[in-house]
Design a protein around this motif. Sequence first.
Motif, PDB file in Angstrom:
ATOM      1  N   GLN A 154     -34.321 -27.671  50.069  1.00 26.89           N
ATOM      2  CA  GLN A 154     -33.020 -27.874  49.480  1.00 26.89           C
ATOM      3  C   GLN A 154     -32.142 -26.409  49.338  1.00 26.89           C
ATOM      4  OE1 GLN A 154     -33.889 -29.400  45.393  1.00 26.89           O
ATOM      5  NE2 GLN A 154     -33.984 -31.256  46.367  1.00 26.89           N
ATOM      6  N   LEU A 155     -33.074 -25.200  49.156  1.00 22.88           N
ATOM      7  CA  LEU A 155     -32.301 -24.010  49.389  1.00 22.88           C
ATOM      8  C   LEU A 155     -32.035 -23.807  50.769  1.00 22.88           C
ATOM      9  CD1 LEU A 155     -34.592 -21.962  46.660  1.00 22.88           C
ATOM     10  CD2 LEU A 155     -32.099 -22.720  46.524  1.00 22.88           C
ATOM     11  N   PHE A 194     -22.403 -22.007  46.213  1.00 21.99           N
ATOM     12  CA  PHE A 194     -23.762 -21.863  46.475  1.00 21.99           C
ATOM     13  C   PHE A 194     -24.723 -21.238  45.403  1.00 21.99           C
ATOM     14  CE2 PHE A 194     -26.639 -18.705  48.157  1.00 21.99           C
ATOM     15  CZ  PHE A 194     -27.655 -19.441  48.561  1.00 21.99           C
ATOM     16  N   LEU A 195     -24.110 -20.396  44.707  1.00 24.58           N
ATOM     17  CA  LEU A 195     -24.928 -19.599  43.754  1.00 24.58           C
ATOM     18  C   LEU A 195     -25.218 -20.622  42.607  1.00 24.58           C
ATOM     19  CD1 LEU A 195     -23.471 -16.037  43.846  1.00 24.58           C
ATOM     20  CD2 LEU A 195     -25.404 -16.794  44.556  1.00 24.58           C
ATOM     21  N   THR A 196     -24.322 -21.569  42.124  1.00 22.64           N
ATOM     22  CA  THR A 196     -24.262 -22.354  40.946  1.00 22.64           C
ATOM     23  C   THR A 196     -25.463 -23.494  41.278  1.00 22.64           C
ATOM     24  OG1 THR A 196     -21.868 -22.046  40.547  1.00 22.64           O
ATOM     25  CG2 THR A 196     -22.959 -24.162  39.669  1.00 22.64           C
ATOM     26  N   LYS A 197     -25.248 -23.832  42.702  1.00 26.47           N
ATOM     27  CA  LYS A 197     -26.196 -24.890  42.999  1.00 26.47           C
ATOM     28  C   LYS A 197     -27.691 -24.296  43.243  1.00 26.47           C
ATOM     29  CE  LYS A 197     -27.129 -29.229  43.965  1.00 26.47           C
ATOM     30  NZ  LYS A 197     -27.171 -30.163  42.925  1.00 26.47           N
ATOM     31  N   LYS A 198     -27.864 -23.176  43.686  1.00 28.12           N
ATOM     32  CA  LYS A 198     -29.028 -22.333  43.780  1.00 28.12           C
ATOM     33  C   LYS A 198     -29.725 -22.300  42.361  1.00 28.12           C
ATOM     34  CE  LYS A 198     -30.942 -17.680  45.361  1.00 28.12           C
ATOM     35  NZ  LYS A 198     -30.340 -16.842  45.572  1.00 28.12           N
ATOM     36  N   THR A 199     -28.893 -21.875  41.333  1.00 32.56           N
ATOM     37  CA  THR A 199     -29.534 -21.670  40.256  1.00 32.56           C
ATOM     38  C   THR A 199     -29.787 -23.122  39.522  1.00 32.56           C
ATOM     39  OG1 THR A 199     -27.896 -19.992  39.648  1.00 32.56           O
ATOM     40  CG2 THR A 199     -28.941 -20.836  37.761  1.00 32.56           C
ATOM     41  N   GLU A 200     -29.214 -23.986  39.750  1.00 33.29           N
ATOM     42  CA  GLU A 200     -29.536 -25.499  39.307  1.00 33.29           C
ATOM     43  C   GLU A 200     -31.073 -25.760  39.937  1.00 33.29           C
ATOM     44  OE1 GLU A 200     -26.993 -28.615  39.859  1.00 33.29           O
ATOM     45  OE2 GLU A 200     -25.332 -27.265  39.397  1.00 33.29           O
ATOM     46  N   ARG A 234     -23.686 -23.362  53.075  1.00 39.22           N
ATOM     47  CA  ARG A 234     -22.799 -21.932  52.956  1.00 39.22           C
ATOM     48  C   ARG A 234     -22.478 -21.358  54.147  1.00 39.22           C
ATOM     49  NH1 ARG A 234     -26.015 -17.333  50.665  1.00 39.22           N
ATOM     50  NH2 ARG A 234     -26.680 -17.528  52.787  1.00 39.22           N
ATOM     51  N   ASP A 235     -23.515 -21.019  55.060  1.00 42.94           N
ATOM     52  CA  ASP A 235     -23.098 -20.258  56.345  1.00 42.94           C
ATOM     53  C   ASP A 235     -22.102 -20.959  57.207  1.00 42.94           C
ATOM     54  OD1 ASP A 235     -25.098 -18.375  55.360  1.00 42.94           O
ATOM     55  OD2 ASP A 235     -26.691 -19.157  56.486  1.00 42.94           O
ATOM     56  N   ALA A 236     -22.084 -22.507  57.078  1.00 42.84           N
ATOM     57  CA  ALA A 236     -21.169 -23.096  57.996  1.00 42.84           C
ATOM     58  C   ALA A 236     -19.739 -23.284  57.411  1.00 42.84           C
ATOM     59  CB  ALA A 236     -21.771 -24.713  58.203  1.00 42.84           C
ATOM     60  N   GLY A 237     -19.537 -22.635  56.119  1.00 43.07           N
ATOM     61  CA  GLY A 237     -18.302 -22.637  55.450  1.00 43.07           C
ATOM     62  C   GLY A 237     -18.029 -23.843  54.655  1.00 43.07           C
ATOM     63  N   ILE A 238     -19.020 -24.739  54.485  1.00 42.28           N
ATOM     64  CA  ILE A 238     -18.704 -25.869  53.732  1.00 42.28           C
ATOM     65  C   ILE A 238     -18.897 -25.507  52.196  1.00 42.28           C
ATOM     66  CG2 ILE A 238     -19.621 -28.260  53.184  1.00 42.28           C
ATOM     67  CD1 ILE A 238     -20.663 -28.162  56.024  1.00 42.28           C
ATOM     68  N   LEU A 239     -19.560 -24.618  51.787  1.00 43.40           N
ATOM     69  CA  LEU A 239     -19.751 -24.380  50.255  1.00 43.40           C
ATOM     70  C   LEU A 239     -19.123 -22.907  50.373  1.00 43.40           C
ATOM     71  CD1 LEU A 239     -23.195 -25.543  49.383  1.00 43.40           C
ATOM     72  CD2 LEU A 239     -21.152 -26.613  48.893  1.00 43.40           C
ATOM     73  N   SER A 240     -18.494 -22.635  49.302  1.00 46.15           N
ATOM     74  CA  SER A 240     -18.390 -21.122  48.955  1.00 46.15           C
ATOM     75  C   SER A 240     -19.476 -20.392  48.305  1.00 46.15           C
ATOM     76  CB  SER A 240     -17.046 -21.316  47.858  1.00 46.15           C
ATOM     77  OG  SER A 240     -17.291 -21.632  46.583  1.00 46.15           O
ATOM     78  N   GLU A 241     -19.166 -19.086  48.298  1.00 48.26           N
ATOM     79  CA  GLU A 241     -20.391 -18.394  47.642  1.00 48.26           C
ATOM     80  C   GLU A 241     -20.647 -18.906  46.342  1.00 48.26           C
ATOM     81  OE1 GLU A 241     -23.660 -15.798  47.757  1.00 48.26           O
ATOM     82  OE2 GLU A 241     -22.288 -16.381  49.632  1.00 48.26           O
TER      83      GLU A 241
END
Length: 176
Positions: free
Chosen positions: A147-148, A165-171, A155-162
């Motif tokens: 998932q990460l 990305f950080l919010t979802k990563k924390t979840e 994120r790298d493709a520009g679909i998610l902002s940083e």
Amino acid sequence: MSSDALMTFKSHIEGKNADVTIYHDRVEWARSGMSAKKLTAGFLTGGASLLATGVRSSKAGTEMIPVKSISSVVTKRDGLLYTKVVVVASGNTIDFRVPHDSAPAVKALLTDLVLGKVPAPGQAPSVATRPVQEAAPSPQTSTPVEQLRQLAELRDAGILSEEEFLTKKTEILARM
């Protein structure tokens, strides 16, 4: 040699457009000497583009690989629109450039031919070669690491902002 084509498509091989045909026993492609686009560009530029790129048609012609000599079929992304389907055969490697959505079907057909899963023309598929319906994987079966990785790709493709990305990563990390 059989004459019933299993699949045909356009590709870009070694700088030339090619018509590729996959048969039960072989893969053939034909490259034209000069494309209509190249002739049009040459006409519109008064021949300057032909002088710059050359008029040679040395790569024109046809080629064939027997399916029995194919040892590997691999796909690699090649830019925003295309995927390379790399066919490795004894003494030869050919890259077919196809749209991303076509690549899985080309690879699957070539792989099935190499593995003998496609019946010869006029033969009914045996029980062993009939496709088995696989159950679709449930969306929750991926690991947090997977998932990460997927999240980082978005994120790298520009679909998610940083920030997203950080919010979802924390979840995801909190669920571990």
